[in-house]
Design a protein around this motif. Structure first.
Motif, PDB file in Angstrom:
ATOM      1  N   SER A  52       1.015  -1.309  -0.382  1.00  0.00           N
ATOM      2  CA  SER A  52       0.384   0.250   0.254  1.00  0.00           C
ATOM      3  C   SER A  52       0.744   1.389   0.029  1.00  0.00           C
ATOM      4  N   PHE A  53       0.144   2.226  -0.337  1.00  0.00           N
ATOM      5  CA  PHE A  53       1.051   3.788  -0.537  1.00  0.00           C
ATOM      6  C   PHE A  53       0.169   4.217   1.179  1.00  0.00           C
ATOM      7  N   VAL A  54       1.883   4.908   0.834  1.00  0.00           N
ATOM      8  CA  VAL A  54       1.170   5.985   2.148  1.00  0.00           C
ATOM      9  C   VAL A  54       1.312   7.149   2.081  1.00  0.00           C
ATOM     10  N   GLU A  55       0.317   8.237   2.365  1.00  0.00           N
ATOM     11  CA  GLU A  55      -0.162   9.404   1.892  1.00  0.00           C
ATOM     12  C   GLU A  55       0.654  10.375   2.073  1.00  0.00           C
ATOM     13  N   ALA A  56       0.861  11.869   1.719  1.00  0.00           N
ATOM     14  CA  ALA A  56       1.843  13.016   2.969  1.00  0.00           C
ATOM     15  C   ALA A  56       0.396  13.045   4.090  1.00  0.00           C
ATOM     16  N   ASP A  57      -0.337  13.189   4.140  1.00  0.00           N
ATOM     17  CA  ASP A  57      -1.220  13.192   5.018  1.00  0.00           C
ATOM     18  C   ASP A  57      -1.076  11.813   5.779  1.00  0.00           C
ATOM     19  N   SER A  59      -2.994   9.307   5.116  1.00  0.00           N
ATOM     20  CA  SER A  59      -3.209   8.062   5.273  1.00  0.00           C
ATOM     21  C   SER A  59      -2.987   6.692   4.632  1.00  0.00           C
ATOM     22  N   THR A  61      -3.601   4.028   1.112  1.00  0.00           N
ATOM     23  CA  THR A  61      -4.406   3.861  -0.033  1.00  0.00           C
ATOM     24  C   THR A  61      -3.578   2.470   0.055  1.00  0.00           C
TER      25      THR A  61
END
Length: 69
Positions: A52-57, A59, A61
């Motif tokens: 998964s991706f860890v977003e800048a905020d 969260s 995904t």
């Protein structure tokens, strides 16, 4: 794919380079190579399905497979 099958693939590859393979060995080599590639692909797919991706905020995904269309 178990270790003995991988060793057999490697043996056939070395024999192919040094003295050549007969028709039966060539067929065996192709079957083993195809099984190895399928095993590898399945391992990559399983790994990516858990990624998964860890977003800048902050969260998270999950990675989704792109549709063919």
């Amino acid at each position: 794919m178990d270790q003995s099958q991988i060793e057999r693939i490697n043996f056939l590859a070395k024999k192919s380079k040094s003295e050549g393979l007969n028709e039966k060995e060539k067929g065996e080599q192709q079957v083993l190579r195809k099984a190895y590639i399928e095993s590898w692909k399945n391992g990559v797919k399983a790994t990516l399905s858990q990624a998964s991706f860890v977003e800048a905020d902050g969260s998270i995904t999950p990675i989704r497979r792109k549709s063919d269309g």
